[in-house]
Every structure is written in C-alpha cells, then in structure tokens.
Design a protein around this motif. Structure first.
Motif, PDB file in Angstrom:
ATOM      1  N   PHE A   1      12.240  -4.965   7.020  1.00 11.83           N
ATOM      2  CA  PHE A   1      11.311  -3.748   6.501  1.00 11.83           C
ATOM      3  C   PHE A   1       9.762  -4.326   5.905  1.00 11.83           C
ATOM      4  O   PHE A   1       9.044  -3.714   6.387  1.00 11.83           O
ATOM      5  N   ASN A   2       9.988  -5.159   5.077  1.00  7.60           N
ATOM      6  CA  ASN A   2       8.725  -5.674   4.599  1.00  7.60           C
ATOM      7  C   ASN A   2       7.687  -6.317   5.468  1.00  7.60           C
ATOM      8  O   ASN A   2       6.713  -6.146   5.503  1.00  7.60           O
ATOM      9  N   THR A   3       8.480  -6.819   6.516  1.00 10.72           N
ATOM     10  CA  THR A   3       7.584  -7.621   7.545  1.00 10.72           C
ATOM     11  C   THR A   3       7.317  -6.568   8.475  1.00 10.72           C
ATOM     12  O   THR A   3       5.798  -6.493   8.825  1.00 10.72           O
ATOM     13  N   LEU A   4       7.728  -5.367   8.640  1.00 14.57           N
ATOM     14  CA  LEU A   4       7.364  -4.402   9.551  1.00 14.57           C
ATOM     15  C   LEU A   4       6.084  -3.581   8.964  1.00 14.57           C
ATOM     16  O   LEU A   4       5.025  -3.300   9.541  1.00 14.57           O
ATOM     17  N   LEU A   5       6.210  -3.689   7.567  1.00 18.77           N
ATOM     18  CA  LEU A   5       5.149  -2.853   6.856  1.00 18.77           C
ATOM     19  C   LEU A   5       3.923  -3.833   6.670  1.00 18.77           C
ATOM     20  O   LEU A   5       2.707  -3.306   7.118  1.00 18.77           O
ATOM     21  N   LYS A   6       4.119  -5.150   6.656  1.00 16.79           N
ATOM     22  CA  LYS A   6       2.911  -6.058   6.730  1.00 16.79           C
ATOM     23  C   LYS A   6       2.126  -6.153   8.467  1.00 16.79           C
ATOM     24  O   LYS A   6       1.314  -6.138   8.473  1.00 16.79           O
ATOM     25  N   GLU A   7       3.212  -6.059   9.333  1.00 18.01           N
ATOM     26  CA  GLU A   7       2.644  -5.917  10.606  1.00 18.01           C
ATOM     27  C   GLU A   7       1.917  -4.828  11.101  1.00 18.01           C
ATOM     28  O   GLU A   7       1.182  -4.625  12.112  1.00 18.01           O
TER      29      GLU A   7
ATOM     30  N   GLY B   1      -0.439  -3.731   9.125  1.00 20.15           N
ATOM     31  CA  GLY B   1      -1.890  -4.067   8.511  1.00 20.15           C
ATOM     32  C   GLY B   1      -1.818  -3.594   6.878  1.00 20.15           C
ATOM     33  O   GLY B   1      -2.842  -3.395   6.546  1.00 20.15           O
ATOM     34  N   VAL B   2      -0.642  -3.604   6.316  1.00 18.41           N
ATOM     35  CA  VAL B   2      -0.728  -3.175   4.855  1.00 18.41           C
ATOM     36  C   VAL B   2      -0.207  -4.725   3.860  1.00 18.41           C
ATOM     37  O   VAL B   2       0.506  -5.568   4.517  1.00 18.41           O
TER      38      VAL B   2
ATOM     39  N   GLU C   1       7.270   2.837   9.436  1.00 18.85           N
ATOM     40  CA  GLU C   1       6.262   3.868  10.235  1.00 18.85           C
ATOM     41  C   GLU C   1       5.857   5.085   9.417  1.00 18.85           C
ATOM     42  O   GLU C   1       4.811   5.501   9.237  1.00 18.85           O
ATOM     43  N   LYS C   2       6.990   5.869   9.043  1.00 20.47           N
ATOM     44  CA  LYS C   2       6.887   7.017   8.121  1.00 20.47           C
ATOM     45  C   LYS C   2       5.969   6.650   6.775  1.00 20.47           C
ATOM     46  O   LYS C   2       5.067   7.324   6.478  1.00 20.47           O
ATOM     47  N   ILE C   3       6.076   5.503   6.085  1.00 28.38           N
ATOM     48  CA  ILE C   3       5.579   5.211   4.839  1.00 28.38           C
ATOM     49  C   ILE C   3       4.091   5.076   5.174  1.00 28.38           C
ATOM     50  O   ILE C   3       3.061   5.554   4.317  1.00 28.38           O
TER      51      ILE C   3
ATOM     52  N   LYS D   1      -6.627   2.026   2.537  1.00 32.18           N
ATOM     53  CA  LYS D   1      -6.459   0.664   2.519  1.00 32.18           C
ATOM     54  C   LYS D   1      -5.606   0.303   1.376  1.00 32.18           C
ATOM     55  O   LYS D   1      -5.920  -0.568   0.535  1.00 32.18           O
ATOM     56  N   GLY D   2      -4.610   0.957   1.108  1.00 33.29           N
ATOM     57  CA  GLY D   2      -3.705   0.796  -0.180  1.00 33.29           C
ATOM     58  C   GLY D   2      -2.748  -0.311   0.099  1.00 33.29           C
ATOM     59  O   GLY D   2      -2.630  -0.778   1.260  1.00 33.29           O
ATOM     60  N   GLU D   3      -2.253  -0.470  -0.941  1.00 34.80           N
ATOM     61  CA  GLU D   3      -1.163  -1.648  -0.938  1.00 34.80           C
ATOM     62  C   GLU D   3       0.167  -1.275  -1.314  1.00 34.80           C
ATOM     63  O   GLU D   3       0.511  -0.092  -1.602  1.00 34.80           O
ATOM     64  N   ILE D   4       1.466  -2.078  -0.882  1.00 35.35           N
ATOM     65  CA  ILE D   4       2.801  -1.630  -1.329  1.00 35.35           C
ATOM     66  C   ILE D   4       3.314  -2.791  -2.200  1.00 35.35           C
ATOM     67  O   ILE D   4       3.129  -4.046  -1.951  1.00 35.35           O
ATOM     68  N   LEU D   5       4.002  -2.405  -3.045  1.00 35.66           N
ATOM     69  CA  LEU D   5       4.848  -3.139  -4.155  1.00 35.66           C
ATOM     70  C   LEU D   5       6.339  -2.652  -3.688  1.00 35.66           C
ATOM     71  O   LEU D   5       6.770  -1.573  -4.034  1.00 35.66           O
ATOM     72  N   SER D   6       7.093  -3.551  -2.981  1.00 37.64           N
ATOM     73  CA  SER D   6       8.395  -3.233  -2.522  1.00 37.64           C
ATOM     74  C   SER D   6       9.542  -3.966  -3.434  1.00 37.64           C
ATOM     75  O   SER D   6       9.312  -5.160  -3.475  1.00 37.64           O
TER      76      SER D   6
END
Length: 146
Positions: free
Chosen positions: A109-115, A117-118, A47-49, A70-75
């Motif tokens: 964590f990665n699933t939550l980020l995807k949920e 909209g990232v 949520e914070k990120i 509309k940025g992306e994440i590399l985790s």
C-alpha cells in the motif's frame, strides 16, 4: 482494508519519544487490514486516496486532490480498526489480519502511494506509537476497499 483518513495541517508519529515520521499538509492515514485483504485492496485504496478531492479551491469548494496540492501522507498501521466491540467490554480483534499478512499488504500500500508521486512517511509497524495531528477542517473520512 479500512483507512481512516484525516486531512492534516501537520502530523507526526513517535516511537519511544523519537519522531519516526512527520508531514505538513496532507493526510494522516490510519490503516487497518483484515484477513480477507490482498494487494488488490491496497491498489484500490491507494488510487482512491491520492485522487480524493477534499482540498479547497479558490472558491472554498472541495475540488483539489492530494496530488493537486502536492500534499504528503503519514501512514500508520492500525489493527484496532478491525476491533469488534459488539459483545462484552473488551474488543475482539479476530477480524484483523495476522501480522505477517498485514505487514506485507501495508508495505505494498505504501509503495503504491509513493509510485503515484506522493511523499510518504510511516510509523513503525507493530510498535506502540504516539500519533499527533492538527486536523485541517476537521475533515475525517472512512474508506473501505470492499
């Protein structure tokens, strides 16, 4: 849970010279998990990120979030974030979670980020990885769930 966040113009991660994850504008996240962490920690940081306002607006002020641009994440999983170097010359990794626990929380964590909209790319958990980054700014922040 500890995350080193780096604002990026581009980033990628390779395993055995093969790109397994790549992004353009967004965040490279180095993700460390300790044995005290759980899915609540993952939710707090996700949520914070995505809502952290570290991208410039039209006036050059850090007012836009990853969602706004509309940025992306590399985790990338990074157990060495819990390396303790206070004694001796070799880091002690006793504070890092065991791989089974860390993997489960990392995946949540990665699933939550995807949920949220990232677009999320990842490295390969437990593998030796080569991480490349063009740090935008540079902007580098350390976030902790506790």
């Amino acid at each position: 849970m500890r995350v080193v966040l780096q604002r990026s113009k581009e980033a990628n991660v390779k395993v055995e010279n093969k790109v397994v994850g790549s992004i353009s504008k967004g965040f490279l996240l180095l993700v460390g998990i300790t044995h005290e962490d759980n899915t609540d920690d993952a939710a707090v940081l996700a949520e914070k990120i995505v809502n952290l306002r570290v991208f410039e607006d039209e006036h050059g002020k850090m007012n836009h979030s990853l969602l706004d641009v509309k940025g992306e994440i590399l985790s990338v999983s990074q157990f060495t974030l819990y390396g303790d170097c206070r004694k001796g010359r070799r880091p002690n990794f006793m504070n890092a979670a065991k791989p089974e626990q860390a993997l489960a929380i990392y995946e949540v964590f990665n699933t939550l980020l995807k949920e949220k909209g990232v677009q999320v790319q990842t490295g390969q958990f437990g593998a030796m990885m080569d991480v490349s980054l063009v740090n935008d700014g540079p902007v580098t922040l350390i976030l902790e769930s506790k």
